[in-house]
Design a protein around this motif. Sequence first.
Motif, mmCIF file in Angstrom:
data_model
loop_
_atom_site.group_PDB
_atom_site.id
_atom_site.type_symbol
_atom_site.label_atom_id
_atom_site.label_comp_id
_atom_site.label_asym_id
_atom_site.label_seq_id
_atom_site.Cartn_x
_atom_site.Cartn_y
_atom_site.Cartn_z
ATOM 1 N N VAL B 132 0.686 -1.168 -0.085
ATOM 2 C CA VAL B 132 0.237 0.016 0.043
ATOM 3 C C VAL B 132 0.941 1.422 -0.179
ATOM 4 C CG1 VAL B 132 -1.480 1.348 1.544
ATOM 5 C CG2 VAL B 132 -2.203 -1.253 1.165
ATOM 6 N N SER B 133 2.071 1.169 0.546
ATOM 7 C CA SER B 133 2.903 2.402 0.557
ATOM 8 C C SER B 133 3.560 2.605 -0.638
ATOM 9 C CB SER B 133 4.105 2.084 1.894
ATOM 10 O OG SER B 133 3.407 2.110 2.787
ATOM 11 N N GLY B 134 3.340 1.736 -1.699
ATOM 12 C CA GLY B 134 4.023 1.850 -2.801
ATOM 13 C C GLY B 134 5.400 1.429 -3.174
ATOM 14 N N THR B 135 5.876 0.467 -2.229
ATOM 15 C CA THR B 135 6.909 0.029 -2.425
ATOM 16 C C THR B 135 6.680 -1.605 -2.766
ATOM 17 O OG1 THR B 135 8.473 1.127 -0.881
ATOM 18 C CG2 THR B 135 9.083 -1.071 -1.131
ATOM 19 N N ASN B 136 7.141 -2.385 -3.613
ATOM 20 C CA ASN B 136 7.162 -3.551 -4.233
ATOM 21 C C ASN B 136 7.590 -4.458 -3.151
ATOM 22 O OD1 ASN B 136 7.120 -6.226 -5.274
ATOM 23 N ND2 ASN B 136 7.581 -5.568 -7.360
ATOM 24 N N PRO B 137 6.918 -5.197 -2.357
ATOM 25 C CA PRO B 137 7.568 -6.032 -1.192
ATOM 26 C C PRO B 137 8.218 -7.164 -1.747
ATOM 27 C CG PRO B 137 5.017 -6.235 -1.313
ATOM 28 C CD PRO B 137 5.414 -5.213 -2.383
ATOM 29 N N PHE B 138 7.618 -7.691 -2.772
ATOM 30 C CA PHE B 138 8.719 -8.579 -3.443
ATOM 31 C C PHE B 138 10.331 -8.402 -3.897
ATOM 32 C CE2 PHE B 138 9.994 -11.978 -6.044
ATOM 33 C CZ PHE B 138 9.564 -13.113 -5.872
ATOM 34 N N LYS B 139 10.167 -7.102 -4.286
ATOM 35 C CA LYS B 139 11.707 -6.409 -4.606
ATOM 36 C C LYS B 139 12.383 -6.306 -3.192
ATOM 37 C CE LYS B 139 12.004 -3.691 -8.588
ATOM 38 N NZ LYS B 139 12.548 -4.777 -9.220
ATOM 39 N N PHE B 140 11.627 -5.549 -2.357
ATOM 40 C CA PHE B 140 12.316 -5.065 -1.197
ATOM 41 C C PHE B 140 12.575 -6.302 -0.207
ATOM 42 C CE2 PHE B 140 12.437 -3.298 2.936
ATOM 43 C CZ PHE B 140 13.268 -2.046 2.658
ATOM 44 N N LEU B 141 11.858 -7.214 -0.137
ATOM 45 C CA LEU B 141 11.969 -8.152 0.999
ATOM 46 C C LEU B 141 12.683 -9.497 0.281
ATOM 47 C CD1 LEU B 141 8.751 -8.043 2.791
ATOM 48 C CD2 LEU B 141 10.682 -7.293 3.505
ATOM 49 N N VAL B 142 11.994 -10.062 -0.761
ATOM 50 C CA VAL B 142 12.678 -11.221 -1.298
ATOM 51 C C VAL B 142 13.894 -11.207 -2.124
ATOM 52 C CG1 VAL B 142 11.911 -13.223 -3.045
ATOM 53 C CG2 VAL B 142 10.006 -12.090 -1.381
ATOM 54 N N VAL B 143 13.687 -10.396 -3.067
ATOM 55 C CA VAL B 143 14.980 -10.203 -4.177
ATOM 56 C C VAL B 143 16.034 -9.848 -3.272
ATOM 57 C CG1 VAL B 143 16.043 -8.830 -5.976
ATOM 58 C CG2 VAL B 143 13.607 -9.491 -6.188
ATOM 59 N N THR B 144 16.053 -8.843 -2.360
ATOM 60 C CA THR B 144 17.233 -8.560 -1.831
ATOM 61 C C THR B 144 17.760 -9.848 -0.607
ATOM 62 O OG1 THR B 144 15.766 -7.768 0.174
ATOM 63 C CG2 THR B 144 16.639 -6.089 -1.499
ATOM 64 N N ARG B 145 16.941 -10.535 -0.294
ATOM 65 C CA ARG B 145 17.345 -11.670 0.628
ATOM 66 C C ARG B 145 17.838 -12.825 -0.005
ATOM 67 N NH1 ARG B 145 14.171 -8.650 3.771
ATOM 68 N NH2 ARG B 145 14.041 -8.738 5.847
ATOM 69 N N ILE B 146 17.319 -13.072 -1.118
ATOM 70 C CA ILE B 146 17.621 -14.230 -1.853
ATOM 71 C C ILE B 146 19.148 -13.904 -2.655
ATOM 72 C CG2 ILE B 146 17.371 -15.487 -4.194
ATOM 73 C CD1 ILE B 146 14.555 -15.576 -3.556
ATOM 74 N N LEU B 147 19.316 -12.716 -3.023
ATOM 75 C CA LEU B 147 20.731 -12.173 -3.658
ATOM 76 C C LEU B 147 21.613 -12.250 -2.344
ATOM 77 C CD1 LEU B 147 20.367 -9.114 -5.978
ATOM 78 C CD2 LEU B 147 21.040 -11.616 -6.379
ATOM 79 N N ALA B 148 21.434 -11.664 -1.185
ATOM 80 C CA ALA B 148 22.264 -11.686 -0.117
ATOM 81 C C ALA B 148 22.789 -13.093 0.152
ATOM 82 C CB ALA B 148 21.790 -10.780 0.947
ATOM 83 N N ALA B 149 21.755 -14.049 0.233
ATOM 84 C CA ALA B 149 22.230 -15.301 0.606
ATOM 85 C C ALA B 149 23.150 -15.888 -0.409
ATOM 86 C CB ALA B 149 20.900 -16.095 0.929
#
Lengths: 254, 259
Positions: B132-149
């Motif tokens: 709702v805040s205009g941030t794509n949660p998949f990008k913010f939460l998932v993409v970053t975590r998978i890449l970091a791991a």
Amino acid sequence: MDDSVKYKATLGKSPVISIKGLNKSFGENVVLNDFNMEIFEDENLVLMGKSGSGKSVLIKCVIGLMEPDSGTIEVLGRDIITLKQQEMDELRAEIGFLFQGSALYDSMTVRENLEFPLRRHRNKMNGNKTKDLVMEALENVGLAHTLDLMPAELSGGMQRRIALARALILKPKIIFYDEPTTGLDPITAKEIILLMLDVQKKYNTSSLIITHDVDCARVIANRIILLYEKTNYAEGTFTELSTSSDPKVKAFFK
Amino acid sequence: MVGNFPIAANLISFFTEIGALSHFAGRFFKELFSRPFEFREFLRQCYQMGNKSLVLVGITGFILGLVFTLQSRPTLLEFGAVSWMPSMISISIVREIGPVIIALICAGRIGSSIGAELGSMKVTEQIDAMEVSGTNPFKFLVVTRILAATLMLPILILIGDLVAVIGSALVENVKGDVSFLLYFNQVFEALEYSDLLPATIKSFFFGFAIGLVGCFKGYNSSKGTAGVGKAANSAVVFTSLLLFVLDFIAVFVSDVIYG
Ligand SMILES: Nc1ncnc2c1ncn2[C@@H]1O[C@H](COP(=O)(O)OP(=O)(O)OP(=O)(O)O)[C@@H](O)[C@H]1O
Ligand SMILES: [Mg+2]
């Protein structure tokens, strides 16, 4: 203000939200069946209904978090079902949403929580402007001193107020409050209600307030809609509904 | 029908799960290459994953080297082949045991914490709030975590391998009177490109699997606090299984390539 005057205040204004023939089911479970309603400019509309009757589902459909099975939803003149992601985000910037459980980001500080909705405008925001907006939002809810605390360090009532500040930080045209006073003691609940009224006066917002709290409805509602038997069962001012001859309607105001 | 054959039902739900996981992975790659990239959150995740697992990986690696050397010493002595110790240790640990054990440890540490974190964010509507805040949660939460791991696992595995060799050197130093310097020299001499390269590539895949499954389980966790526990738990179980499958594939492929 007299009840009928409050109601008249909405007459002749154009709707900011208009929902027609909305249907929503989860598998076999029909939640909304041919639901219709409108919200007008500067109006405080209260939505009441039993637990599990689909109030949260309804507002999640309006903000595009859930997809209705059929029906139309117009928000600020735009049909949200046909909107592209980008347009949806632009529209959402005009809407504040207070979640039922506050939904503060618990890995972030209060400051970061409030800055989060500003990310969508990060090209236009500089450090000072962000800071000013965060401070203004916090001062509106009287919690300027919590800036660097984590949500877990705040009481439930304080969390609700921070969530309110976060929902309002972009000065939205429309605000959805999902049970803003549930789970709070009567005094804190009253504070939240007063805050909501303040905000409405200050920024001229239209609000949709979901609540079970009859006192909250009495104080805040220009108009009340009862969600019952999966649809818009009754509609009117507080006095009209609370003195209704239909015992099912009256039961909500005991 | 299927209900009468629990194994069949399990297999079906397993493959359904694999299908959903592949779909999730597809979405990851799609969103990975669309702007904006959440660089700050990515760095924060890298730091947190490293910070959370470093001590654990160090201790595990050290004990691994220690125990492995102590156990194999008598056998090698019997054949008068103690001088093979450095090459045996370096190859077995760097090629196989190090990556697998450390990836398993990280599945427990990183995978479960991603599962629990995203699960509780889902249940408490924080993910909806981001949307709702205009941030794509998949990008913010998932993409970053998978890449970091994916990035952090090879680094953690390298550190673990190194500490394991130190542990092994300690045993040889005390029991076999080999100096640290000599031992390390022998270890690095024994290591070949064909040991290091497949092991490193493998560890990227291990990291990817840990991040992917943790995010998948958390992001799709069901309502209620029980859902969060289940997300964390099944993230670990599923990842561990996947790690062995990946390892098998990796060994098979590098066997074909390097003969
Ligand atoms: N994501 C979902 N998947 C399946 N069913 C759902 C989902 N969300 C809500 N429901 C169902 O929809 C119905 C309405 O739920 P909703 O949360 O809207 O109730 P509510 O009116 O907000 O109740 P409360 O006052 O307790 O918050 C319930 O029967 C619920 O089980
Ligand atoms: Mg609700």
